[in-house]
Scaffold this motif. Structure first.
Motif, PDB file in Angstrom:
ATOM      1  N   GLN A 115     -11.337  60.365  64.361  1.00  0.00           N
ATOM      2  CA  GLN A 115     -10.484  60.608  63.190  1.00  0.00           C
ATOM      3  C   GLN A 115      -9.896  59.295  62.677  1.00  0.00           C
ATOM      4  O   GLN A 115      -9.852  59.061  61.460  1.00  0.00           O
ATOM      5  N   ILE A 116      -9.459  58.429  63.582  1.00  0.00           N
ATOM      6  CA  ILE A 116      -8.928  57.120  63.191  1.00  0.00           C
ATOM      7  C   ILE A 116     -10.002  56.315  62.469  1.00  0.00           C
ATOM      8  O   ILE A 116      -9.744  55.713  61.416  1.00  0.00           O
ATOM      9  N   ASN A 117     -11.207  56.299  63.010  1.00  0.00           N
ATOM     10  CA  ASN A 117     -12.304  55.544  62.389  1.00  0.00           C
ATOM     11  C   ASN A 117     -12.656  56.092  61.008  1.00  0.00           C
ATOM     12  O   ASN A 117     -12.911  55.317  60.079  1.00  0.00           O
ATOM     13  N   GLN A 118     -12.685  57.404  60.868  1.00  0.00           N
ATOM     14  CA  GLN A 118     -12.978  58.002  59.565  1.00  0.00           C
ATOM     15  C   GLN A 118     -11.883  57.659  58.546  1.00  0.00           C
ATOM     16  O   GLN A 118     -12.183  57.393  57.379  1.00  0.00           O
ATOM     17  N   PHE A 119     -10.640  57.653  58.989  1.00  0.00           N
ATOM     18  CA  PHE A 119      -9.543  57.278  58.096  1.00  0.00           C
ATOM     19  C   PHE A 119      -9.680  55.811  57.693  1.00  0.00           C
ATOM     20  O   PHE A 119      -9.477  55.457  56.521  1.00  0.00           O
ATOM     21  N   ALA A 120     -10.027  54.960  58.652  1.00  0.00           N
ATOM     22  CA  ALA A 120     -10.236  53.535  58.352  1.00  0.00           C
ATOM     23  C   ALA A 120     -11.336  53.375  57.306  1.00  0.00           C
ATOM     24  O   ALA A 120     -11.193  52.586  56.363  1.00  0.00           O
ATOM     25  N   ASP A 121     -12.423  54.122  57.452  1.00  0.00           N
ATOM     26  CA  ASP A 121     -13.514  54.056  56.472  1.00  0.00           C
ATOM     27  C   ASP A 121     -13.057  54.542  55.102  1.00  0.00           C
ATOM     28  O   ASP A 121     -13.383  53.936  54.080  1.00  0.00           O
ATOM     29  N   ALA A 122     -12.302  55.618  55.071  1.00  0.00           N
ATOM     30  CA  ALA A 122     -11.864  56.192  53.794  1.00  0.00           C
ATOM     31  C   ALA A 122     -10.881  55.283  53.068  1.00  0.00           C
ATOM     32  O   ALA A 122     -10.869  55.232  51.836  1.00  0.00           O
ATOM     33  N   THR A 123     -10.057  54.555  53.818  1.00  0.00           N
ATOM     34  CA  THR A 123      -9.007  53.735  53.199  1.00  0.00           C
ATOM     35  C   THR A 123      -9.325  52.244  53.196  1.00  0.00           C
ATOM     36  O   THR A 123      -8.542  51.449  52.675  1.00  0.00           O
ATOM     37  N   LEU A 124     -10.443  51.888  53.807  1.00  0.00           N
ATOM     38  CA  LEU A 124     -10.864  50.482  53.921  1.00  0.00           C
ATOM     39  C   LEU A 124      -9.884  49.645  54.741  1.00  0.00           C
ATOM     40  O   LEU A 124      -9.809  48.428  54.600  1.00  0.00           O
ATOM     41  N   ASP A 125      -9.154  50.300  55.633  1.00  0.00           N
ATOM     42  CA  ASP A 125      -8.191  49.636  56.515  1.00  0.00           C
ATOM     43  C   ASP A 125      -8.769  49.623  57.929  1.00  0.00           C
ATOM     44  O   ASP A 125      -8.548  50.545  58.706  1.00  0.00           O
ATOM     45  N   HIS A 126      -9.512  48.553  58.231  1.00  0.00           N
ATOM     46  CA  HIS A 126     -10.191  48.442  59.521  1.00  0.00           C
ATOM     47  C   HIS A 126      -9.481  47.464  60.458  1.00  0.00           C
ATOM     48  O   HIS A 126     -10.123  46.801  61.270  1.00  0.00           O
ATOM     49  N   GLN A 127      -8.161  47.382  60.361  1.00  0.00           N
ATOM     50  CA  GLN A 127      -7.411  46.493  61.238  1.00  0.00           C
ATOM     51  C   GLN A 127      -7.766  46.818  62.694  1.00  0.00           C
ATOM     52  O   GLN A 127      -7.834  47.984  63.093  1.00  0.00           O
ATOM     53  N   TRP A 128      -7.972  45.770  63.489  1.00  0.00           N
ATOM     54  CA  TRP A 128      -8.463  45.940  64.859  1.00  0.00           C
ATOM     55  C   TRP A 128      -7.588  46.840  65.707  1.00  0.00           C
ATOM     56  O   TRP A 128      -8.081  47.529  66.597  1.00  0.00           O
ATOM     57  N   ILE A 129      -6.292  46.867  65.471  1.00  0.00           N
ATOM     58  CA  ILE A 129      -5.401  47.679  66.309  1.00  0.00           C
ATOM     59  C   ILE A 129      -5.717  49.180  66.194  1.00  0.00           C
ATOM     60  O   ILE A 129      -5.366  49.963  67.057  1.00  0.00           O
ATOM     61  N   HIS A 130      -6.451  49.535  65.132  1.00  0.00           N
ATOM     62  CA  HIS A 130      -6.849  50.925  64.926  1.00  0.00           C
ATOM     63  C   HIS A 130      -8.276  51.203  65.407  1.00  0.00           C
ATOM     64  O   HIS A 130      -8.533  52.283  65.933  1.00  0.00           O
ATOM     65  N   VAL A 131      -9.188  50.247  65.213  1.00  0.00           N
ATOM     66  CA  VAL A 131     -10.605  50.564  65.393  1.00  0.00           C
ATOM     67  C   VAL A 131     -11.323  49.807  66.510  1.00  0.00           C
ATOM     68  O   VAL A 131     -12.434  50.182  66.876  1.00  0.00           O
ATOM     69  N   ASP A 132     -10.727  48.771  67.057  1.00  0.00           N
ATOM     70  CA  ASP A 132     -11.396  47.972  68.096  1.00  0.00           C
ATOM     71  C   ASP A 132     -10.773  48.286  69.456  1.00  0.00           C
ATOM     72  O   ASP A 132      -9.787  47.671  69.873  1.00  0.00           O
ATOM     73  N   LYS A 133     -11.371  49.250  70.141  1.00  0.00           N
ATOM     74  CA  LYS A 133     -10.830  49.752  71.405  1.00  0.00           C
ATOM     75  C   LYS A 133     -10.677  48.637  72.440  1.00  0.00           C
ATOM     76  O   LYS A 133      -9.635  48.522  73.085  1.00  0.00           O
ATOM     77  N   GLU A 134     -11.709  47.830  72.602  1.00  0.00           N
ATOM     78  CA  GLU A 134     -11.679  46.789  73.627  1.00  0.00           C
ATOM     79  C   GLU A 134     -10.584  45.755  73.343  1.00  0.00           C
ATOM     80  O   GLU A 134      -9.810  45.383  74.236  1.00  0.00           O
TER      81      GLU A 134
END
Length: 152
Positions: free
Chosen positions: A30-49
């Motif tokens: 859900q977080i990744n889909q929201f990032a895609d929809a809003t173009l907000d791919h800040q690492w704290i949301h999408v980069d697990k490692e």
């Protein structure tokens, strides 16, 4: 679930807690889909490692705006407003984020009717909205949501 059939019924709840939603789990998908929809791919949301190694929460977190965008979905679990031609999300005010929502956390919306007025046939309500996180005393946010209803 609270059922509201008219302005008068809605008004009878002024100043009262309206209820709480079911718990909703915030997943990485859900977080990744929201990032895609809003173009907000800040690492704290999408980069697990990276979030686990370098982030202050040691996990990814939901976007604040993702948690806000859940209000209509969670609100529908609290109140069923009937006999309306239309419902409009009119505004949000005084929102403060108090606690990050970590991935796989469960959240629940709590609602209270702060005000209700009849504006020449349009009902304007202000709902105090608090997003609770399972296992935490501090909410993810608190603020006011404004809805407009056109009762039949």
């Amino acid at each position: 679930m609270l059922v509201i059939n008219s302005f008068e019924e809605y008004q009878s709840h002024l100043g009262k807690d309206l209820g709480v939603s079911e718990w909703h789990r915030i997943t990485q998908d859900q977080i990744n889909q929201f990032a895609d929809a809003t173009l907000d791919h800040q690492w704290i949301h999408v980069d697990k490692e990276k979030a686990e190694l370098e982030g202050p929460f040691k996990a990814t977190i939901a976007h604040g705006y993702l948690t806000l965008s859940l209000i209509p979905y969670l609100w529908k679990q609290i109140a069923d407003v009937r006999n309306i031609k239309m419902e409009i999300n009119y505004g949000i005010e005084h929102f403060k984020f108090g606690q990050a929502v970590l991935v796989d956390s469960e959240v629940q919306l709590k609602a209270k009717l702060l005000s209700i007025v009849n504006l020449r046939g349009t009902t304007k309500v202000v709902i105090e909205s608090t997003l609770m996180i399972k296992g935490y005393a501090k909410p993810a946010y608190t603020g006011e949501v404004i809805f407009l209803y056109h009762f039949i």
